[in-house]
Design a protein around this motif. Sequence first.
Motif, PDB file in Angstrom:
ATOM      1  N   VAL A  46      14.150 -62.649  -0.305  1.00  0.00           N
ATOM      2  CA  VAL A  46      13.232 -62.755  -1.445  1.00  0.00           C
ATOM      3  C   VAL A  46      11.910 -62.071  -1.115  1.00  0.00           C
ATOM      4  O   VAL A  46      11.364 -61.312  -1.937  1.00  0.00           O
ATOM      5  CB  VAL A  46      13.000 -64.232  -1.819  1.00  0.00           C
ATOM      6  N   GLU A  47      11.385 -62.315   0.097  1.00  0.00           N
ATOM      7  CA  GLU A  47      10.114 -61.699   0.484  1.00  0.00           C
ATOM      8  C   GLU A  47      10.233 -60.174   0.553  1.00  0.00           C
ATOM      9  O   GLU A  47       9.286 -59.461   0.221  1.00  0.00           O
ATOM     10  CB  GLU A  47       9.653 -62.261   1.831  1.00  0.00           C
ATOM     11  N   GLU A  48      11.385 -59.680   0.975  1.00  0.00           N
ATOM     12  CA  GLU A  48      11.592 -58.229   0.990  1.00  0.00           C
ATOM     13  C   GLU A  48      11.549 -57.671  -0.424  1.00  0.00           C
ATOM     14  O   GLU A  48      10.959 -56.606  -0.675  1.00  0.00           O
ATOM     15  CB  GLU A  48      12.938 -57.910   1.651  1.00  0.00           C
ATOM     16  N   ALA A  49      12.170 -58.388  -1.372  1.00  0.00           N
ATOM     17  CA  ALA A  49      12.148 -57.941  -2.769  1.00  0.00           C
ATOM     18  C   ALA A  49      10.733 -57.988  -3.338  1.00  0.00           C
ATOM     19  O   ALA A  49      10.329 -57.098  -4.102  1.00  0.00           O
ATOM     20  CB  ALA A  49      13.096 -58.813  -3.605  1.00  0.00           C
ATOM     21  N   VAL A  50       9.969 -59.015  -2.970  1.00  0.00           N
ATOM     22  CA  VAL A  50       8.571 -59.111  -3.415  1.00  0.00           C
ATOM     23  C   VAL A  50       7.771 -57.920  -2.898  1.00  0.00           C
ATOM     24  O   VAL A  50       7.005 -57.282  -3.643  1.00  0.00           O
ATOM     25  CB  VAL A  50       7.937 -60.433  -2.940  1.00  0.00           C
ATOM     26  N   GLU A  51       7.959 -57.600  -1.614  1.00  0.00           N
ATOM     27  CA  GLU A  51       7.231 -56.466  -1.031  1.00  0.00           C
ATOM     28  C   GLU A  51       7.640 -55.151  -1.683  1.00  0.00           C
ATOM     29  O   GLU A  51       6.808 -54.259  -1.892  1.00  0.00           O
ATOM     30  CB  GLU A  51       7.483 -56.407   0.478  1.00  0.00           C
ATOM     31  N   LEU A  52       8.926 -55.027  -2.013  1.00  0.00           N
ATOM     32  CA  LEU A  52       9.394 -53.799  -2.659  1.00  0.00           C
ATOM     33  C   LEU A  52       8.739 -53.641  -4.036  1.00  0.00           C
ATOM     34  O   LEU A  52       8.277 -52.553  -4.391  1.00  0.00           O
ATOM     35  CB  LEU A  52      10.920 -53.826  -2.805  1.00  0.00           C
ATOM     36  N   THR A  53       8.682 -54.729  -4.799  1.00  0.00           N
ATOM     37  CA  THR A  53       8.049 -54.679  -6.118  1.00  0.00           C
ATOM     38  C   THR A  53       6.590 -54.257  -6.004  1.00  0.00           C
ATOM     39  O   THR A  53       6.113 -53.384  -6.750  1.00  0.00           O
ATOM     40  CB  THR A  53       8.140 -56.054  -6.809  1.00  0.00           C
ATOM     41  N   GLU A  54       5.854 -54.882  -5.077  1.00  0.00           N
ATOM     42  CA  GLU A  54       4.435 -54.580  -4.922  1.00  0.00           C
ATOM     43  C   GLU A  54       4.219 -53.141  -4.448  1.00  0.00           C
ATOM     44  O   GLU A  54       3.297 -52.450  -4.906  1.00  0.00           O
ATOM     45  CB  GLU A  54       3.802 -55.567  -3.943  1.00  0.00           C
ATOM     46  N   ALA A  55       5.076 -52.695  -3.519  1.00  0.00           N
ATOM     47  CA  ALA A  55       4.920 -51.330  -2.998  1.00  0.00           C
ATOM     48  C   ALA A  55       5.201 -50.288  -4.074  1.00  0.00           C
ATOM     49  O   ALA A  55       4.496 -49.281  -4.180  1.00  0.00           O
ATOM     50  CB  ALA A  55       5.832 -51.124  -1.788  1.00  0.00           C
ATOM     51  N   ILE A  56       6.232 -50.513  -4.873  1.00  0.00           N
ATOM     52  CA  ILE A  56       6.548 -49.572  -5.954  1.00  0.00           C
ATOM     53  C   ILE A  56       5.396 -49.493  -6.945  1.00  0.00           C
ATOM     54  O   ILE A  56       5.022 -48.407  -7.416  1.00  0.00           O
ATOM     55  CB  ILE A  56       7.855 -49.980  -6.656  1.00  0.00           C
ATOM     56  N   ALA A  57       4.807 -50.644  -7.258  1.00  0.00           N
ATOM     57  CA  ALA A  57       3.696 -50.682  -8.213  1.00  0.00           C
ATOM     58  C   ALA A  57       2.496 -49.880  -7.722  1.00  0.00           C
ATOM     59  O   ALA A  57       1.684 -49.419  -8.521  1.00  0.00           O
ATOM     60  CB  ALA A  57       3.294 -52.120  -8.488  1.00  0.00           C
ATOM     61  N   LEU A  98      13.964 -58.388  -9.300  1.00  0.00           N
ATOM     62  CA  LEU A  98      14.780 -57.341  -9.921  1.00  0.00           C
ATOM     63  C   LEU A  98      14.363 -57.131 -11.376  1.00  0.00           C
ATOM     64  O   LEU A  98      14.290 -55.995 -11.862  1.00  0.00           O
ATOM     65  CB  LEU A  98      16.264 -57.713  -9.853  1.00  0.00           C
ATOM     66  N   SER A  99      14.093 -58.234 -12.064  1.00  0.00           N
ATOM     67  CA  SER A  99      13.680 -58.126 -13.468  1.00  0.00           C
ATOM     68  C   SER A  99      12.334 -57.429 -13.604  1.00  0.00           C
ATOM     69  O   SER A  99      12.120 -56.640 -14.539  1.00  0.00           O
ATOM     70  CB  SER A  99      13.616 -59.529 -14.101  1.00  0.00           C
ATOM     71  N   GLN A 100      11.413 -57.691 -12.672  1.00  0.00           N
ATOM     72  CA  GLN A 100      10.114 -57.014 -12.719  1.00  0.00           C
ATOM     73  C   GLN A 100      10.272 -55.516 -12.492  1.00  0.00           C
ATOM     74  O   GLN A 100       9.616 -54.691 -13.155  1.00  0.00           O
ATOM     75  CB  GLN A 100       9.172 -57.619 -11.678  1.00  0.00           C
ATOM     76  N   MET A 101      11.150 -55.165 -11.557  1.00  0.00           N
ATOM     77  CA  MET A 101      11.389 -53.737 -11.310  1.00  0.00           C
ATOM     78  C   MET A 101      12.096 -53.091 -12.495  1.00  0.00           C
ATOM     79  O   MET A 101      11.869 -51.911 -12.799  1.00  0.00           O
ATOM     80  CB  MET A 101      12.183 -53.564 -10.011  1.00  0.00           C
ATOM     81  N   LYS A 102      12.947 -53.844 -13.184  1.00  0.00           N
ATOM     82  CA  LYS A 102      13.592 -53.334 -14.388  1.00  0.00           C
ATOM     83  C   LYS A 102      12.548 -53.002 -15.444  1.00  0.00           C
ATOM     84  O   LYS A 102      12.638 -51.958 -16.109  1.00  0.00           O
ATOM     85  CB  LYS A 102      14.582 -54.366 -14.925  1.00  0.00           C
ATOM     86  N   GLU A 103      11.557 -53.861 -15.601  1.00  0.00           N
ATOM     87  CA  GLU A 103      10.491 -53.605 -16.566  1.00  0.00           C
ATOM     88  C   GLU A 103       9.715 -52.337 -16.203  1.00  0.00           C
ATOM     89  O   GLU A 103       9.380 -51.528 -17.070  1.00  0.00           O
ATOM     90  CB  GLU A 103       9.550 -54.804 -16.638  1.00  0.00           C
ATOM     91  N   SER A 118      10.576 -42.981 -13.957  1.00  0.00           N
ATOM     92  CA  SER A 118      11.879 -42.684 -13.357  1.00  0.00           C
ATOM     93  C   SER A 118      12.002 -43.478 -12.058  1.00  0.00           C
ATOM     94  O   SER A 118      11.652 -43.006 -10.979  1.00  0.00           O
ATOM     95  CB  SER A 118      12.004 -41.182 -13.080  1.00  0.00           C
ATOM     96  N   LEU A 119      12.476 -44.711 -12.192  1.00  0.00           N
ATOM     97  CA  LEU A 119      12.558 -45.637 -11.056  1.00  0.00           C
ATOM     98  C   LEU A 119      13.994 -46.093 -10.866  1.00  0.00           C
ATOM     99  O   LEU A 119      14.637 -46.565 -11.810  1.00  0.00           O
ATOM    100  CB  LEU A 119      11.650 -46.845 -11.293  1.00  0.00           C
ATOM    101  N   MET A 120      14.497 -45.947  -9.645  1.00  0.00           N
ATOM    102  CA  MET A 120      15.826 -46.405  -9.283  1.00  0.00           C
ATOM    103  C   MET A 120      15.711 -47.473  -8.185  1.00  0.00           C
ATOM    104  O   MET A 120      14.856 -47.370  -7.316  1.00  0.00           O
ATOM    105  CB  MET A 120      16.692 -45.252  -8.758  1.00  0.00           C
ATOM    106  N   ILE A 121      16.577 -48.489  -8.245  1.00  0.00           N
ATOM    107  CA  ILE A 121      16.620 -49.552  -7.242  1.00  0.00           C
ATOM    108  C   ILE A 121      18.028 -49.606  -6.667  1.00  0.00           C
ATOM    109  O   ILE A 121      19.013 -49.565  -7.413  1.00  0.00           O
ATOM    110  CB  ILE A 121      16.251 -50.916  -7.857  1.00  0.00           C
ATOM    111  N   ALA A 122      18.124 -49.712  -5.351  1.00  0.00           N
ATOM    112  CA  ALA A 122      19.442 -49.768  -4.712  1.00  0.00           C
ATOM    113  C   ALA A 122      19.334 -50.453  -3.359  1.00  0.00           C
ATOM    114  O   ALA A 122      18.234 -50.632  -2.814  1.00  0.00           O
ATOM    115  CB  ALA A 122      20.018 -48.360  -4.547  1.00  0.00           C
TER     116      ALA A 122
END
Length: 403
Positions: A157-168, A211-216, A222-226
């Motif tokens: 979960v923390e990795e996903a949180v960091e990914l969201t923040e970094a992408i932003a 995941l939902s935040q990154m979907k938004e 042009s954002l891809m998640i994998a």
Amino acid sequence: MSLDLIKTASQIDSMAVNLKAHQNDRGQRIENAIVNIRDFSLECYKTKRDLIGNEYPYPLPIIIDPPISNYSASHLPNDYCLVAVDGSHIDTDRHLPTRCFLINTGTAIFTYGSNSQADLINKPKLYVQDEELVIKDPLTYREQAIEGAILGAKRAVEEAVELTEAIASTQSNIPTLGLLDGSLLMLGITSHHYQDFVSRNLIEDGFVKELSQMKEMSKNRSLMIASYISFPRSADMVNALRLMVCPYKNYDVYNHCSQAGSTKENCDQCVGGLLDRDLYSKLLSPGQRSGLFSVSSTTVDKYYGDNEINFFYLNTGNEIGRVEIPSWIASDMEKLDLTHTLILDQCNRGRGYPIGLMEAHEQAVINGSDRRNFVELVENALYDNGLPSFTSEKALSKRLKWL
């Protein structure tokens, strides 16, 4: 006394002899499986899968494209951004003088092209407060300690949180790939049969929320998640082939194949002991990916909402990797192709493994020396503040050499 290498070596030699004896038979099973894949009928498979339902003893995937399908990478864009996150942790230890755990996340942000740059981020976080060490049921007084498999999920979960923040934090005018190591499927929590409030906290309100935040975010850029799984041990296609060659009537499959000692002649002769990577190493040329699969799981159905998980296999030129993506990436052909292309480019730059994940791992890894220093820091901090810093005699014995 250390490991007796002489005795161990003789056992390893015996293992190698046995593996060699079975190699020819295994090669024949791979060829049998390839023949069945070439004749695979999606319509027939769907009919059988629907009839058997949850009675089948092996998990069955939803197969979207013909399994013989292969796709080449598209054109690599001149500019793109890669955001990769990995993590490591130090679990709670009852031999330590206080209960705590640490999660260390590493992030690599690489921008390629006209404004190339690299940012490497290391973020350790210590959890020590009582409310941080447990997951509480909001409706009752029940609680679950965060340790073991639960801590592994908390780290995801923390990795996903960091990914969201970094992408932003990245520029939104160029294609961006957010990449995680391992699976997007948090099946370990539900497989351990933890209570529902634990799964909801970590999956629905944790990982899937990100995941939902990154979907938004992906709606406006042009954002891809994998996620990338190296040397996967999955057998989704193998299990589908088992069903297709099964000689028993659908209502008898469970009784025949789930019992110890059952022969399962047909499916063992076809795919016994094989993994999906064995098949796709023959079906995919370097750089190609397979068709799409969708994960069939009660966990996904219950907690993932509209973030269903799809996957494909990718021949990186060095191995067959498994790439998992949310369904909202899989349903967009342009983003699907770009995900394939960018991950392949990352593997080429990393000599077989995504270089972004390599660097994120280097930022996140906690080695043996780090762990020993962590224990000493905890003990010294307690001592300096006049707090008891006792530990167990077992822990002390491991630090001393008696002979």
